[in-house]
Design a protein around this motif. Structure first.
Motif: not given
Length: 117
Positions: A50-55, A62-63, A67-69, A90-96
């Protein structure tokens, strides 16, 4: 059933104790805001679908979906809070969701994410 009731009561008492320690005008910490606002439901201790960790994300590149970083710093995190769907990792498509916060709350949340490294 009794165990669930006891666990629930303990949780309520713990929250009440935390609230009692804080003055009425004392703001929540970034960690408390993250929990209170539901951020930790998706931004867990580890990467999820769902979402990247903040840790450990602070200071890394991050990409993004396009495609930009981008460097994960105060500017990026603040923009992610204010415009959560502007720069999706990239890799997360959930809408926050957009969560209304004061400037002080945004700053506290940014500081908390920075503290996680």
């Amino acid at each position: 059933m009794l165990r669930r009731t006891v666990v629930g009561l303990v949780a309520v008492l713990a929250l009440a104790a935390c609230s009692a320690d804080r003055g009425a005008d004392e703001p929540l910490t970034g960690a408390e805001l993250a929990a209170d606002l539901g951020c930790l439901a998706c931004h867990t201790d580890v990467d999820s679908s769902v979402a990247p960790t903040w840790n450990g994300i602070w200071g890394t590149q991050v990409e993004l979906e396009d495609g930009t970083t981008v460097l994960v710093d105060e500017e990026y995190v603040r923009r992610s809070i204010e415009e959560p769907n502007a720069d999706i990792v990239a890799g997360y498509n959930a809408s926050m969701p957009v969560v209304p916060m004061s400037e002080e709350e945004k700053s506290a949340l940014v500081e908390y994410i920075e503290s996680l490294g």
